[in-house]
Design a protein around this motif. Structure first.
Motif, mmCIF file in Angstrom:
data_model
loop_
_atom_site.group_PDB
_atom_site.id
_atom_site.type_symbol
_atom_site.label_atom_id
_atom_site.label_comp_id
_atom_site.label_asym_id
_atom_site.label_seq_id
_atom_site.Cartn_x
_atom_site.Cartn_y
_atom_site.Cartn_z
ATOM 1 N N ILE A 1 0.870 -1.188 0.000
ATOM 2 C CA ILE A 1 0.000 0.000 0.000
ATOM 3 C C ILE A 1 0.899 1.227 0.000
ATOM 4 C CG2 ILE A 1 -1.794 1.264 1.263
ATOM 5 C CD1 ILE A 1 -2.663 -1.430 2.448
ATOM 6 N N ARG A 2 1.056 1.822 -1.176
ATOM 7 C CA ARG A 2 2.007 2.917 -1.341
ATOM 8 C C ARG A 2 1.338 4.232 -1.772
ATOM 9 N NH1 ARG A 2 6.922 0.538 -1.142
ATOM 10 N NH2 ARG A 2 7.952 2.475 -1.804
ATOM 11 N N GLY A 3 0.065 4.176 -2.143
ATOM 12 C CA GLY A 3 -0.629 5.370 -2.614
ATOM 13 C C GLY A 3 -1.051 6.291 -1.474
ATOM 14 N N PRO A 4 -1.691 7.421 -1.803
ATOM 15 C CA PRO A 4 -2.086 8.409 -0.790
ATOM 16 C C PRO A 4 -2.993 7.854 0.296
ATOM 17 C CG PRO A 4 -2.320 9.314 -3.004
ATOM 18 C CD PRO A 4 -2.020 7.868 -3.171
ATOM 19 N N GLU A 5 -3.736 6.778 -0.018
ATOM 20 C CA GLU A 5 -4.635 6.204 0.990
ATOM 21 C C GLU A 5 -3.864 5.690 2.200
ATOM 22 O OE1 GLU A 5 -3.534 2.862 -1.837
ATOM 23 O OE2 GLU A 5 -4.050 4.995 -1.983
ATOM 24 N N GLY A 6 -2.576 5.360 2.001
ATOM 25 C CA GLY A 6 -1.768 4.861 3.104
ATOM 26 C C GLY A 6 -1.530 5.901 4.186
ATOM 27 N N HIS A 7 -1.630 7.178 3.823
ATOM 28 C CA HIS A 7 -1.332 8.233 4.802
ATOM 29 C C HIS A 7 -2.308 8.190 5.975
ATOM 30 C CE1 HIS A 7 0.277 12.037 6.249
ATOM 31 N NE2 HIS A 7 -0.969 12.479 6.366
ATOM 32 N N GLU A 8 -3.607 8.244 5.700
ATOM 33 C CA GLU A 8 -4.562 8.215 6.805
ATOM 34 C C GLU A 8 -4.598 6.849 7.480
ATOM 35 O OE1 GLU A 8 -9.032 9.533 8.170
ATOM 36 O OE2 GLU A 8 -8.697 9.098 6.060
ATOM 37 N N LEU A 9 -4.403 5.771 6.719
ATOM 38 C CA LEU A 9 -4.382 4.443 7.328
ATOM 39 C C LEU A 9 -3.278 4.329 8.373
ATOM 40 C CD1 LEU A 9 -5.005 2.201 4.184
ATOM 41 C CD2 LEU A 9 -6.609 2.642 6.068
ATOM 42 N N SER A 10 -2.212 5.085 8.198
ATOM 43 C CA SER A 10 -1.094 5.013 9.140
ATOM 44 C C SER A 10 -1.333 5.838 10.390
ATOM 45 C CB SER A 10 0.199 5.492 8.460
ATOM 46 O OG SER A 10 0.162 6.895 8.236
ATOM 47 N N ARG A 11 -2.308 6.737 10.356
ATOM 48 C CA ARG A 11 -2.507 7.660 11.477
ATOM 49 C C ARG A 11 -3.998 7.939 11.661
ATOM 50 N NH1 ARG A 11 1.922 10.653 9.164
ATOM 51 N NH2 ARG A 11 1.867 12.121 10.906
ATOM 52 N N GLN A 12 -4.731 6.906 12.035
ATOM 53 C CA GLN A 12 -6.170 7.031 12.206
ATOM 54 C C GLN A 12 -6.511 7.853 13.447
ATOM 55 O OE1 GLN A 12 -7.673 3.029 12.012
ATOM 56 N NE2 GLN A 12 -6.844 2.678 9.969
ATOM 57 N N GLU A 13 -7.805 8.100 13.630
ATOM 58 C CA GLU A 13 -8.245 9.041 14.669
ATOM 59 C C GLU A 13 -7.736 8.680 16.060
ATOM 60 O OE1 GLU A 13 -12.325 10.123 14.804
ATOM 61 O OE2 GLU A 13 -12.465 10.534 12.647
ATOM 62 N N GLU A 14 -7.744 7.392 16.404
ATOM 63 C CA GLU A 14 -7.335 7.023 17.757
ATOM 64 C C GLU A 14 -5.849 7.277 17.989
ATOM 65 O OE1 GLU A 14 -8.225 2.950 18.432
ATOM 66 O OE2 GLU A 14 -6.642 2.177 17.133
ATOM 67 N N VAL A 15 -5.065 7.338 16.915
ATOM 68 C CA VAL A 15 -3.638 7.652 17.041
ATOM 69 C C VAL A 15 -3.467 9.104 17.479
ATOM 70 C CG1 VAL A 15 -1.446 7.766 15.794
ATOM 71 C CG2 VAL A 15 -3.057 5.902 15.329
ATOM 72 N N GLU A 16 -4.337 9.972 16.971
ATOM 73 C CA GLU A 16 -4.355 11.370 17.420
ATOM 74 C C GLU A 16 -4.901 11.468 18.841
ATOM 75 O OE1 GLU A 16 -6.344 15.652 16.069
ATOM 76 O OE2 GLU A 16 -7.210 13.781 15.343
ATOM 77 N N ALA A 17 -6.024 10.802 19.103
ATOM 78 C CA ALA A 17 -6.685 10.918 20.399
ATOM 79 C C ALA A 17 -5.792 10.439 21.542
ATOM 80 C CB ALA A 17 -7.998 10.136 20.387
ATOM 81 N N GLU A 18 -5.066 9.343 21.325
ATOM 82 C CA GLU A 18 -4.175 8.832 22.370
ATOM 83 C C GLU A 18 -3.131 9.874 22.732
ATOM 84 O OE1 GLU A 18 -0.656 7.481 24.186
ATOM 85 O OE2 GLU A 18 -0.696 8.066 22.060
ATOM 86 N N ALA A 19 -2.558 10.516 21.722
ATOM 87 C CA ALA A 19 -1.512 11.513 21.982
ATOM 88 C C ALA A 19 -2.089 12.754 22.661
ATOM 89 C CB ALA A 19 -0.816 11.882 20.672
ATOM 90 N N VAL A 20 -3.309 13.150 22.291
ATOM 91 C CA VAL A 20 -3.952 14.290 22.949
ATOM 92 C C VAL A 20 -4.135 14.008 24.433
ATOM 93 C CG1 VAL A 20 -6.081 15.645 23.098
ATOM 94 C CG2 VAL A 20 -5.095 15.132 20.855
ATOM 95 N N GLN A 21 -4.648 12.811 24.763
ATOM 96 C CA GLN A 21 -4.840 12.435 26.165
ATOM 97 C C GLN A 21 -3.514 12.447 26.918
ATOM 98 O OE1 GLN A 21 -7.871 11.339 28.047
ATOM 99 N NE2 GLN A 21 -6.293 11.984 29.493
ATOM 100 N N ARG A 22 -2.498 11.882 26.298
ATOM 101 C CA ARG A 22 -1.190 11.793 26.960
ATOM 102 C C ARG A 22 -0.588 13.188 27.169
ATOM 103 N NH1 ARG A 22 3.543 10.135 24.060
ATOM 104 N NH2 ARG A 22 2.075 9.428 22.454
ATOM 105 N N ALA A 23 -0.705 14.047 26.165
ATOM 106 C CA ALA A 23 -0.169 15.408 26.280
ATOM 107 C C ALA A 23 -0.854 16.168 27.417
ATOM 108 C CB ALA A 23 -0.335 16.148 24.960
ATOM 109 N N CYS A 24 -2.175 16.028 27.513
ATOM 110 C CA CYS A 24 -2.909 16.702 28.586
ATOM 111 C C CYS A 24 -2.425 16.237 29.964
ATOM 112 C CB CYS A 24 -4.406 16.444 28.451
ATOM 113 S SG CYS A 24 -5.197 17.275 27.056
ATOM 114 N N THR A 25 -2.210 14.939 30.103
ATOM 115 C CA THR A 25 -1.767 14.385 31.383
ATOM 116 C C THR A 25 -0.365 14.867 31.736
ATOM 117 O OG1 THR A 25 -3.132 12.411 31.038
ATOM 118 C CG2 THR A 25 -1.338 12.249 32.657
#
Length: 588
Positions: A224-248
């Motif tokens: 999977i090398r096309g542009p679709e791979g970008h979001e597949l590599s960094r889905q919403e929970e990947v952002e949410a986990e980091a937001v929670q950790r940063a807040c803590t």
């Protein structure tokens, strides 16, 4: 220590002498906390008078602008731009001239860009380099955040120099971009502690870099090398986990935190819960995240929309993020303007890891917020001013110099036509890029006049700016809006969220609809067919609900036996889709 370059001014004659005094009459002044009918007089770049025409005598030689039926608002402040940003082997095409010209065309009169040092590069030397790039080119005022991409004793020492001598009060860290800018939790704790000791503001780009790196390697191995791979590599929970950790992490160090580029409902909810728990955190979403989703973009075109965090696929996400702005779970809108031409994006056609991340947004940010927020009934004009200008000014300590229509403030002003429309197009935008991610979108809300420190720089679609007219604005440490929360003088969220008010912790934002009371269109109000709020009246915003001192508005409460017994406070009208006992068919 390296000395910072002095701004280079190249201001044409028509800006030097012809427009140093401007009188705006018959408009509706809109600040973040109130709106009222008033005239505004400007002299030498400063607002000198705000009030009724009967209370001022206008001298001769003044340019008069009739704002009948229009709104007089503080110019927008875009707290997140990436002008002239080197990315890999290429550079963003909007430099500080083209980028700020586009911003002014859209109603933004100040940007805050971010110095991004390379690993092991001196922060002060990187700052000086950015000043050299920006000072000769900027068309509007600007400030600078500084990125911390590595950590050492020398970096710690330089943060003090930047705060005490060079007008920087905010530092940005990356939890993503493993191998380039990413910092680990131990480093983040040390940096947060240092920023707190300097009375600064910590900023994070919140995505889990370890997960992204692992997902990227797996996707490439699977072909999977096309542009679709970008979001597949960094889905919403990947952002949410980091937001929670940063807040803590920030809360443990008692450090104020500003989370950039929130792109998902789950991340916004985490920030909202943190704020209601007393954390000193602020959230920013972007024009692109509230303006569109990838579901409406053809697969063949998605390569041109690659950003980090990504524009989400769900068509519901833009409205959910706008609701978060309305609820005050999020406080600010930026653009992260980092635009490229199509051929630059196509470098990564067969490898999504090589696609330069970024898109336009500085010019269209304010109209998009108006279209998706005010025009669709989720924000009122005061809240629009808050999320496009005032909140950023307060968080980064340039308020009330910026972000307010008041005597003594800089004359950064937008005369806004809420009824006018325009269609966004690469053929008419002022960016240097050869495409626009909002192509063909029609938006309500148009800046008919844009004044930068009292100079009319945009008028009815014609933009006249000068390189170097903008100034660098030092941003002092210890912004009161932020540190009053840290020191316990005010609460981070002045008003509880509806799900807390109603006592049901299990309710989700998705189960609540904002019920917009029936109201006349804005045009009727501006035309004088409806009574205008008196000067000093309060707009309905999450932090300042519409109450006039000494009067009780019975609309504010759903029921009250007596004023003395009703201590609940103002309660927003909501519609509950599925309350206990069955589906609601009415309002309660």
């Amino acid at each position: 220590m390296s000395e910072s370059p002095k701004p280079v001014k190249k201001v044409p004659i028509h800006l030097q002498s012809a427009q140093n005094r401007v009188y705006i009459r018959n408009g509706e002044v809109v600040n973040h906390d109130k709106s009222f009918k008033a005239d505004v007089y400007i002299e030498d770049g400063i607002i000198k008078f705000v009030g009724p025409a009967s209370e001022i005598t206008i001298p001769g030689g003044v340019r008069t602008i009739d704002a009948t039926g229009k709104m007089i608002m503080p110019g927008g402040i875009d707290p997140h731009t990436s002008m002239q940003r080197p990315v890999g082997d290429t550079v963003a095409v909007d430099d500080f001239y083209r980028g700020t010209k586009a911003a002014v065309a859209g109603g933004t009169t100040m940007i805050i860009d971010c110095v991004l040092p390379k690993k092991h590069e001196s922060l002060v030397e990187a700052y000086d380099k950015y000043r050299t790039w920006a000072d000769p080119k900027v068309c509007c005022d600007y400030g600078l955040h500084v990125g911390i991409t590595w950590w050492s004793k020398s970096v710690s020492d330089e943060t003090a120099i930047l705060c005490k001598e060079l007008g920087v009060n905010s530092f940005k860290m990356y939890m993503s971009h493993k191998g380039a800018y990413m910092l680990n939790d131990a480093e983040l704790l040390d940096i947060f502690e240092r920023i707190r000791s300097l009375n600064g503001v910590a900023m994070v780009h919140a995505e889990n870099g370890d997960i992204i790196a692992k997902n990227t390697n797996r996707l490439l191995a699977e072909g999977i090398r096309g542009p679709e791979g970008h979001e597949l590599s960094r889905q919403e929970e990947v952002e949410a986990e980091a937001v929670q950790r940063a807040c803590t992490l920030a809360h443990q160090m008692k450090t104020p935190l500003y989370v950039v580029s929130i792109t998902s409902k789950s991340s916004a909810e985490i920030l909202g819960r943190a704020r209601r728990s007393g954390f000193c955190v602020f959230g920013e979403t972007l024009a692109r995240s509230i303006g569109l989703s990838l579901s409406g973009v053809r697969k063949s075109e998605r390569i041109y929309y690659i950003t980090s965090p990504p524009i989400r696929m769900s068509p519901e996400t833009p409205r959910q993020l706008m609701k978060s702005l309305a609820y005050d779970d999020l406080q600010v809108t930026g653009s992260d303007n980092c635009s490229f031409n199509k051929n630059q994006k196509e470098i990564g056609f067969n490898d999504f890891t090589k696609i330069p991340n970024g898109a336009n947004g500085a010019e269209d940010r304010m109209s998009l917020v108006w279209e998706k927020g005010v025009h669709q009934g989720l924000l009122d004009p005061c809240r629009f001013v808050a999320v496009t200008s005032t909140n950023a000014a307060k968080i980064f300590n340039v308020y009330p110099q910026k972000g307010r229509i008041a005597v003594g403030s800089d004359a950064d002003i937008v005369i806004w036509n809420p009824q006018a429309t325009r269609t966004i197009s690469k053929d008419t935008h002022h960016h240097a890029s050869d495409y626009n991610i909002f192509e063909g979108m029609t938006v309500h809300g148009v800046p008919e006049f844009v004044l930068v420190r009292g100079r009319v720089c945009a008028e009815n679609g014609i933009v006249r700016v000068a390189e170097g007219f903008g100034r660098f604005i030092p941003m002092s440490v210890r912004p009161p809006f932020v540190y009053d929360i840290i020191e316990g003088k005010v609460q981070s969220s002045e008003e509880p969220h509806e799900e807390y008010q109603n006592g049901s912790m299990a309710k989700k934002l998705a189960e609540l609809d904002i019920q917009i009371p029936a109201h006349e269109p804005i045009s009727a109000m501006l035309a004088g067919n409806l009574p205008m709020p008196a000067e000093g009246s309060i707009c309905s915003t999450p932090s300042v609900r519409g109450r006039v001192d000494g009067k009780r508005d019975m609309q504010e409460s759903s029921f009250s036996i007596s004023e003395e017994l009703d201590t609940v406070g103002v309660r927003s009208c909501i519609k509950v889709k599925n309350p206990p006992g069955g589906k609601s068919s009415g309002f309660w």
